[in-house]
Design a protein around this motif. Structure first.
Motif, PDB file in Angstrom:
ATOM      1  N   UNK A 173       0.843  -1.180   0.000  1.00 16.35           N
ATOM      2  CA  UNK A 173       0.000   0.000   0.000  1.00 16.35           C
ATOM      3  C   UNK A 173       0.888   1.244   0.000  1.00 16.35           C
ATOM      4  N   UNK A 174       0.273   2.360  -0.261  1.00 18.74           N
ATOM      5  CA  UNK A 174       1.032   3.613  -0.295  1.00 18.74           C
ATOM      6  C   UNK A 174       1.657   3.901   1.062  1.00 18.74           C
ATOM      7  N   UNK A 175       0.913   3.651   2.134  1.00 18.24           N
ATOM      8  CA  UNK A 175       1.455   3.926   3.466  1.00 18.24           C
ATOM      9  C   UNK A 175       2.650   3.025   3.766  1.00 18.24           C
ATOM     10  N   UNK A 176       2.623   1.788   3.284  1.00 12.06           N
ATOM     11  CA  UNK A 176       3.772   0.893   3.465  1.00 12.06           C
ATOM     12  C   UNK A 176       5.003   1.432   2.737  1.00 12.06           C
ATOM     13  N   UNK A 177       4.796   1.881   1.501  1.00 15.46           N
ATOM     14  CA  UNK A 177       5.919   2.417   0.722  1.00 15.46           C
ATOM     15  C   UNK A 177       6.476   3.688   1.348  1.00 15.46           C
ATOM     16  N   UNK A 178       5.574   4.582   1.786  1.00 15.67           N
ATOM     17  CA  UNK A 178       6.011   5.826   2.425  1.00 15.67           C
ATOM     18  C   UNK A 178       6.749   5.505   3.722  1.00 15.67           C
ATOM     19  N   UNK A 179       6.226   4.565   4.506  1.00 11.63           N
ATOM     20  CA  UNK A 179       6.867   4.179   5.762  1.00 11.63           C
ATOM     21  C   UNK A 179       8.257   3.610   5.545  1.00 11.63           C
ATOM     22  N   UNK A 180       8.402   2.767   4.532  1.00  7.53           N
ATOM     23  CA  UNK A 180       9.712   2.181   4.236  1.00  7.53           C
ATOM     24  C   UNK A 180      10.713   3.252   3.815  1.00  7.53           C
ATOM     25  N   UNK A 181      10.285   4.153   2.937  1.00  8.88           N
ATOM     26  CA  UNK A 181      11.180   5.223   2.495  1.00  8.88           C
ATOM     27  C   UNK A 181      11.490   6.179   3.642  1.00  8.88           C
ATOM     28  N   UNK A 182      10.493   6.472   4.460  1.00  7.22           N
ATOM     29  CA  UNK A 182      10.691   7.364   5.598  1.00  7.22           C
ATOM     30  C   UNK A 182      11.710   6.777   6.579  1.00  7.22           C
ATOM     31  N   UNK A 183      11.596   5.487   6.867  1.00  9.26           N
ATOM     32  CA  UNK A 183      12.547   4.831   7.776  1.00  9.26           C
ATOM     33  C   UNK A 183      13.962   4.902   7.206  1.00  9.26           C
ATOM     34  N   UNK A 184      14.093   4.684   5.915  1.00  7.96           N
ATOM     35  CA  UNK A 184      15.411   4.739   5.265  1.00  7.96           C
ATOM     36  C   UNK A 184      15.999   6.149   5.349  1.00  7.96           C
ATOM     37  N   UNK A 185      15.194   7.149   5.026  1.00  5.46           N
ATOM     38  CA  UNK A 185      15.663   8.539   5.061  1.00  5.46           C
ATOM     39  C   UNK A 185      16.035   8.958   6.485  1.00  5.46           C
TER      40      UNK A 185
END
Length: 134
Positions: A5-17
């Motif tokens: 889902x979009x929230x999963x993708x945003x969460x993964x990228x946010x954690x990386x950043x």
């Protein structure tokens, strides 16, 4: 297979950043070795629960101090994330200590002790079995 889902993708990228930003940009000497384990983003992208661990730190006081430092730096981190991620609204960051790693280590050591105890007991049982057969 389920699509992310979009929230999963945003969460993964946010954690990386955030992992990179905390390591490179936060200069507070009270901050220990912080590892970002995950970021759970709300459906409306209003907030993100960021889960962190501290390398070698199990003292509750040190954990609280590190979380306080991250909370104070959350505005700075949020503005830096806004520069790199293409989002209309960057979620509010809420930091939490991730106890799953320390629980995993504790469970692993319990299992190792139980296995070692069984190994220590096994030769004794073998001796008793051979005596009964004689």
């Amino acid at each position: 297979m389920r699509e992310f889902s979009r929230t999963d993708r945003v969460g993964e990228q946010l954690a990386h950043e955030l992992a990179q930003l905390i390591q490179r940009e936060v200069k507070d000497p009270r901050l220990g070795m912080v590892t970002v384990t995950s970021a759970d983003v709300s459906r409306d992208l209003g907030y993100a629960d960021v889960h962190v661990t501290l390398m070698g730190e199990n003292d509750p006081e040190r954990i609280r101090e590190n979380l306080a430092v991250l909370k104070r730096a959350s505005g700075f981190l949020r503005s830096r994330v806004a520069r790199t991620m293409k989002l209309r609204h960057v979620p509010e960051l809420r930091f939490h200590f991730d106890e799953s790693v320390s629980r995993g280590h504790a469970l692993s050591s319990l299992i190792e002790r139980a296995v070692q105890s069984d190994r220590d007991r096994a030769p004794e049982e073998d001796d008793e079995d051979s005596e009964r057969r004689d």
